[in-house]
Write a protein that holds these residues in place. Structure first.
Motif, short mmCIF file in Angstrom:
data_model
loop_
_atom_site.label_atom_id
_atom_site.label_comp_id
_atom_site.label_asym_id
_atom_site.label_seq_id
_atom_site.Cartn_x
_atom_site.Cartn_y
_atom_site.Cartn_z
N LEU A 72 -3.79 -4.30 3.47
CA LEU A 72 -2.90 -3.33 2.38
C LEU A 72 -3.91 -2.42 1.33
CD1 LEU A 72 -0.19 -2.62 0.97
CD2 LEU A 72 -0.66 -4.68 -0.43
N THR A 73 -3.61 -1.40 1.43
CA THR A 73 -4.29 -0.41 0.60
C THR A 73 -3.38 -0.11 -0.63
OG1 THR A 73 -6.02 0.24 2.30
CG2 THR A 73 -5.58 1.77 0.36
N VAL A 74 -4.13 0.07 -1.82
CA VAL A 74 -3.05 0.36 -2.85
C VAL A 74 -3.97 1.60 -3.61
CG1 VAL A 74 -2.21 -0.38 -5.22
CG2 VAL A 74 -2.30 -2.04 -3.49
N GLU A 75 -3.24 2.81 -3.93
CA GLU A 75 -3.70 3.65 -4.68
C GLU A 75 -3.12 3.92 -5.83
OE1 GLU A 75 -4.95 8.59 -4.51
OE2 GLU A 75 -3.44 7.88 -3.16
N ILE A 76 -3.83 4.04 -6.86
CA ILE A 76 -3.54 3.88 -8.24
C ILE A 76 -3.46 5.45 -8.81
CG2 ILE A 76 -4.26 3.26 -10.67
CD1 ILE A 76 -3.25 0.74 -8.77
N GLY A 77 -2.59 6.04 -9.46
CA GLY A 77 -2.38 7.36 -9.78
C GLY A 77 -2.41 8.08 -8.53
N SER A 78 -1.52 7.87 -7.56
CA SER A 78 -1.41 8.58 -6.25
C SER A 78 -0.88 10.04 -6.38
CB SER A 78 -0.22 7.93 -5.29
OG SER A 78 0.90 7.82 -6.03
N GLY A 79 -0.76 10.58 -7.68
CA GLY A 79 -0.26 11.79 -7.71
C GLY A 79 1.08 12.63 -6.93
N GLN A 80 0.59 13.62 -6.24
CA GLN A 80 1.36 14.02 -5.18
C GLN A 80 1.54 13.26 -3.77
OE1 GLN A 80 3.31 16.84 -5.77
NE2 GLN A 80 2.79 16.56 -7.96
N GLY A 81 0.65 12.51 -3.51
CA GLY A 81 0.51 11.76 -2.49
C GLY A 81 -0.20 11.95 -1.26
N HIS A 82 -1.07 13.16 -1.55
CA HIS A 82 -1.66 13.73 -0.35
C HIS A 82 -2.51 12.79 0.38
CE1 HIS A 82 -0.03 17.63 -1.65
NE2 HIS A 82 -0.59 17.66 -2.50
N ALA A 83 -3.52 12.00 -0.48
CA ALA A 83 -4.49 11.10 0.08
C ALA A 83 -3.76 9.98 0.84
CB ALA A 83 -5.44 10.59 -0.86
N ILE A 84 -2.91 9.35 0.08
CA ILE A 84 -2.25 8.12 0.65
C ILE A 84 -1.26 8.52 2.02
CG2 ILE A 84 -0.33 7.99 -0.71
CD1 ILE A 84 -1.05 4.92 -0.90
N VAL A 85 -0.40 9.60 1.88
CA VAL A 85 0.31 9.96 3.11
C VAL A 85 -0.67 10.39 4.27
CG1 VAL A 85 1.76 11.71 4.08
CG2 VAL A 85 2.09 10.76 1.69
N ALA A 86 -1.94 11.21 4.02
CA ALA A 86 -2.83 11.25 5.19
C ALA A 86 -3.42 9.90 5.70
CB ALA A 86 -3.86 12.12 4.76
N ALA A 87 -3.73 9.00 4.80
CA ALA A 87 -4.02 7.78 5.31
C ALA A 87 -3.29 6.93 6.08
CB ALA A 87 -4.70 6.96 4.04
N ALA A 88 -1.98 6.85 5.57
CA ALA A 88 -1.04 6.00 6.21
C ALA A 88 -0.52 6.63 7.74
CB ALA A 88 0.22 6.18 5.36
N SER A 89 -0.53 7.90 7.57
CA SER A 89 -0.40 8.60 9.06
C SER A 89 -1.31 8.15 9.84
CB SER A 89 -0.28 10.22 8.76
OG SER A 89 0.73 10.42 7.92
N ALA A 90 -2.63 8.39 9.57
CA ALA A 90 -3.75 8.15 10.44
C ALA A 90 -4.06 6.43 10.80
CB ALA A 90 -5.07 8.65 9.65
N HIS A 91 -3.61 5.63 10.03
CA HIS A 91 -3.77 4.43 10.11
C HIS A 91 -2.48 3.29 10.11
CE1 HIS A 91 -7.97 4.85 9.80
NE2 HIS A 91 -7.60 5.78 8.58
N PRO A 92 -1.69 3.43 11.32
CA PRO A 92 -0.40 2.96 11.41
C PRO A 92 -0.50 1.49 11.41
CG PRO A 92 -1.07 4.06 13.60
CD PRO A 92 -1.99 4.47 12.41
N ASP A 93 -1.66 0.84 11.75
CA ASP A 93 -1.73 -0.44 11.80
C ASP A 93 -2.28 -1.04 10.46
OD1 ASP A 93 -4.20 1.12 11.58
OD2 ASP A 93 -5.44 -0.77 12.33
N ARG A 94 -2.08 -0.18 9.27
CA ARG A 94 -2.50 -0.87 8.07
C ARG A 94 -1.10 -0.49 7.03
NH1 ARG A 94 -7.89 -1.92 6.97
NH2 ARG A 94 -7.59 -1.33 4.71
N ASP A 95 -1.04 -1.02 6.01
CA ASP A 95 0.14 -0.83 4.95
C ASP A 95 -0.54 -0.28 3.80
OD1 ASP A 95 2.16 -1.62 6.64
OD2 ASP A 95 1.81 -3.79 6.15
#
Length: 250
Positions: A72-95
């Motif tokens: 599990l990765t937690v992003e604090i202050g994700s804003g518009q979500g660009h970083a975490i959406v890209a990461a979630a899309s690239a790593h479907p084996d992670r949450d």
């Protein structure tokens, strides 16, 4: 008869929070996103007294929320979500979990996640220190990201900064032993404060890719270029990364 007063003040409302929650109107698309997508993406946080507070008895159980056990990765202050959406899309084996107080940003995050088919992402609308302190189970997180937090660059506002004495205990509680805390900022004095604070926190040790004597970590290649980073670069500011590892408990 007057309403009864609470027996105690919530701990996190005795000190300034790291944000000012301005009321902003969401676009029609964002309103639809919240209505249609929040039931899947947004975790319904039980509140204490404020709209972004967290009831200390509430718990976010990753295995229950995601329906599996995965890093599990937690992003604090994700804003518009660009970083975490890209990461979630690239790593479907992670949450992934995005923590943000601005609903418009969370709505945009849900829209982009839905378009990308990222089902391994959830969102929390709440004050991040409260999420780290009580909502997440102890040792349940593999990585915590804090990318370009509000620098509160005026000296009289520095007390509002997220990364200050005591943050190590909060992040360290949520992280598993060996888990990583990744940070980035384009404000030099804030970077220096981050480094000073976290170097002194007993929960963490530098993890600068095998180079503990380095002042700064290499740029994390899992962080996509965002508007915040681009804005800093365009203004001639240097981006500084820091990476810390959670030391073993006990």
């Amino acid at each position: 008869m007057p309403d009864e007063q609470p027996e105690h003040e919530p701990t996190f409302r005795k000190q300034p929070v790291s944000f000012v929650r301005r009321s902003g109107r969401m676009s029609d698309a964002q309103e639809r996103a919240w209505s249609e997508l929040a039931p899947f993406y947004a975790f319904d946080v039980p509140r204490d007294v404020a709209s972004t507070s967290v009831d200390t008895q509430a718990r976010f159980d990753p295995a229950e929320v995601y329906g599996r056990r995965a890093p599990l990765t937690v992003e604090i202050g994700s804003g518009q979500g660009h970083a975490i959406v890209a990461a979630a899309s690239a790593h479907p084996d992670r949450d992934f979990l995005a923590v943000e107080v601005f609903r418009a940003g969370l709505a945009r995050t849900m829209l982009d996640a839905d378009r990308a088919g990222a089902k391994n992402l959830r969102l929390i609308e709440a004050n991040a220190p409260e999420v780290l302190a009580t909502l997440l189970p102890e040792g349940s997180v593999d990585e915590v990201w804090v990318f370009f937090p509000d620098p509160w660059h005026k000296s009289r506002h520095n007390k509002r900064r997220l990364i200050k004495q005591g943050f190590g205990a909060l992040a360290g509680r949520a992280l598993r032993d060996g888990g990583l805390l990744r940070l980035a900022t384009d404000w030099e004095d804030y970077a220096l404060q981050m480094r000073e604070v976290l170097d002194a926190e007993p929960e963490f040790a530098r993890a600068f890719d095998g180079a503990p004597d380095r002042d700064w970590a290499p740029r994390y290649d899992g962080r996509v270029m965002t508007a915040f980073e681009r804005k800093g670069l365009n203004k001639g500011r240097e981006i500084r990364d820091l990476t810390y590892r959670r030391v073993a408990r006990g």
